[in-house]
Design an enzyme around this catalytic site. Structure first.
Site, PDB file in Angstrom:
ATOM      1  N   LEU A 254      12.095 -39.171  55.446  1.00  0.00           N
ATOM      2  CA  LEU A 254      10.787 -39.663  55.855  1.00  0.00           C
ATOM      3  C   LEU A 254      10.170 -40.226  54.580  1.00  0.00           C
ATOM      4  O   LEU A 254       9.774 -39.473  53.696  1.00  0.00           O
ATOM      5  CB  LEU A 254       9.969 -38.507  56.432  1.00  0.00           C
ATOM      6  N   SER A 255      10.122 -41.532  54.459  1.00  0.00           N
ATOM      7  CA  SER A 255       9.696 -42.157  53.201  1.00  0.00           C
ATOM      8  C   SER A 255       8.244 -41.841  52.892  1.00  0.00           C
ATOM      9  O   SER A 255       7.452 -41.496  53.778  1.00  0.00           O
ATOM     10  CB  SER A 255       9.902 -43.673  53.273  1.00  0.00           C
ATOM     11  N   ALA A 256       7.884 -41.969  51.627  1.00  0.00           N
ATOM     12  CA  ALA A 256       6.518 -41.705  51.196  1.00  0.00           C
ATOM     13  C   ALA A 256       5.534 -42.593  51.951  1.00  0.00           C
ATOM     14  O   ALA A 256       5.797 -43.778  52.167  1.00  0.00           O
ATOM     15  CB  ALA A 256       6.392 -41.943  49.697  1.00  0.00           C
ATOM     16  N   PRO A 257       4.383 -42.044  52.369  1.00  0.00           N
ATOM     17  CA  PRO A 257       3.419 -42.836  53.141  1.00  0.00           C
ATOM     18  C   PRO A 257       3.027 -44.151  52.477  1.00  0.00           C
ATOM     19  O   PRO A 257       2.920 -45.185  53.144  1.00  0.00           O
ATOM     20  CB  PRO A 257       2.213 -41.895  53.265  1.00  0.00           C
TER      21      PRO A 257
ATOM     22  N   ARG B  18       1.886 -37.591  60.891  1.00  0.00           N
ATOM     23  CA  ARG B  18       3.135 -37.561  60.124  1.00  0.00           C
ATOM     24  C   ARG B  18       3.854 -36.215  60.231  1.00  0.00           C
ATOM     25  O   ARG B  18       5.094 -36.173  60.270  1.00  0.00           O
ATOM     26  CB  ARG B  18       2.818 -37.898  58.662  1.00  0.00           C
TER      27      ARG B  18
END
Length: 264
Positions: free
Chosen positions: A95-98, A34
């Protein structure tokens, strides 16, 4: 900790809280780091605390820790008009939360060789995960913003994946690659563009954040029928930035009393 250790810790946390159930996605998460998709300067947005600036040069440890935390990383303000270092503006790419990313990917139900259309490439991380899961030749990811598109191309090349990246309006899909087995949408909509249904094969699946404008959004999973229809159900809550063409609409105003009722 080094990036590999932080990545493993993130994956293990997702598994322990029940968000990661498919081992194929575990493999993808470990194979597509990531932090390689986080800009050198970005805005971390925890769910339970104020947002803050992260800078790889001035504080590399905090930057790396934020990259693997289960919260969003904002990568663009005001369609690029406001520099990230100047402080928060309108969030227009991230970048969205995992955990949220994984919720949608597991809901998508992709398998090897599924043809996938992704609407909203962003920094490219989910396109990388999909490329690892189904094969990069099966993934088409479309992004409307020129700068964001260029960043995604560079990020994906760095990790060794070359899905088909298209710069264009995701509302229109990408008919040249249709029909798709899966459509993965990374921006909110309050009206589902029919082109997504039209470009999905019967039996295919579309997952998207449905944002009704008057309250937080929901994950929506649609199955496409044989006669150009799609139906499905809501699962969890999901708050996403709206598709550009649907941003301007004002939310409905309620002047009188109203009540809630349950419905299927």
């Amino acid at each position: 900790m080094n990036p590999e250790e932080l990545n493993v810790a993130m994956v293990n946390a997702l598994a322990s809280n029940g968000e990661l159930t498919d081992e194929a996605w575990r493999t993808a998460l470990l194979a597509v780091p990531r932090h390689l998709f986080v800009p050198a300067v970005a805005w971390a947005e925890p769910d339970d605390a104020p947002g803050y600036l992260i800078d790889r040069e001035s504080n590399p440890d905090a930057w790396l820790k934020a990259a693997y935390a289960d919260h969003a990383i904002i990568t663009q303000f005001d369609d690029g008009a406001t520099e990230i270092s100047k402080g928060p503006g309108r969030y227009t790419s991230s970048l969205s939360a995992p955990g949220v990313v994984l919720d949608f990917l597991e809901l998508l139900g992709s398998d090897t060789n599924d043809r996938v259309l992704e609407v909203g490439a962003g920094p490219g991380w989910t396109a990388g995960l999909l490329s690892h899961r189904v094969g990069e030749g099966c993934v088409t990811s479309i992004e409307i913003d020129e700068e964001v598109f260029s960043t995604a191309v560079g990020n994906l090349r760095e990790v060794g994946h070359r899905p088909h990246l298209v710069r264009g309006d995701g509302e229109r899909g990408w008919p040249r690659g249709a029909p798709y087995d899966r459509v993965h949408v990374t921006c909110g909509v309050f009206e589902v563009p029919y082109e997504w249904v039209r470009q999905t094969r019967p039996g295919g699946v579309i997952v998207l954040p449905w944002m009704p404008r008057y309250e937080p959004g929901y994950q929506l999973r649609l199955s496409v029928g044989p006669h150009g229809t799609a139906s499905g159900n809501f699962t969890e809550y999901a708050g996403y930035m709206l598709l550009r063409s649907q941003r301007a609409a004002s939310p409905p105003l309620f002047e009188d009393d109203f009540r809630y009722r349950s419905a299927d």
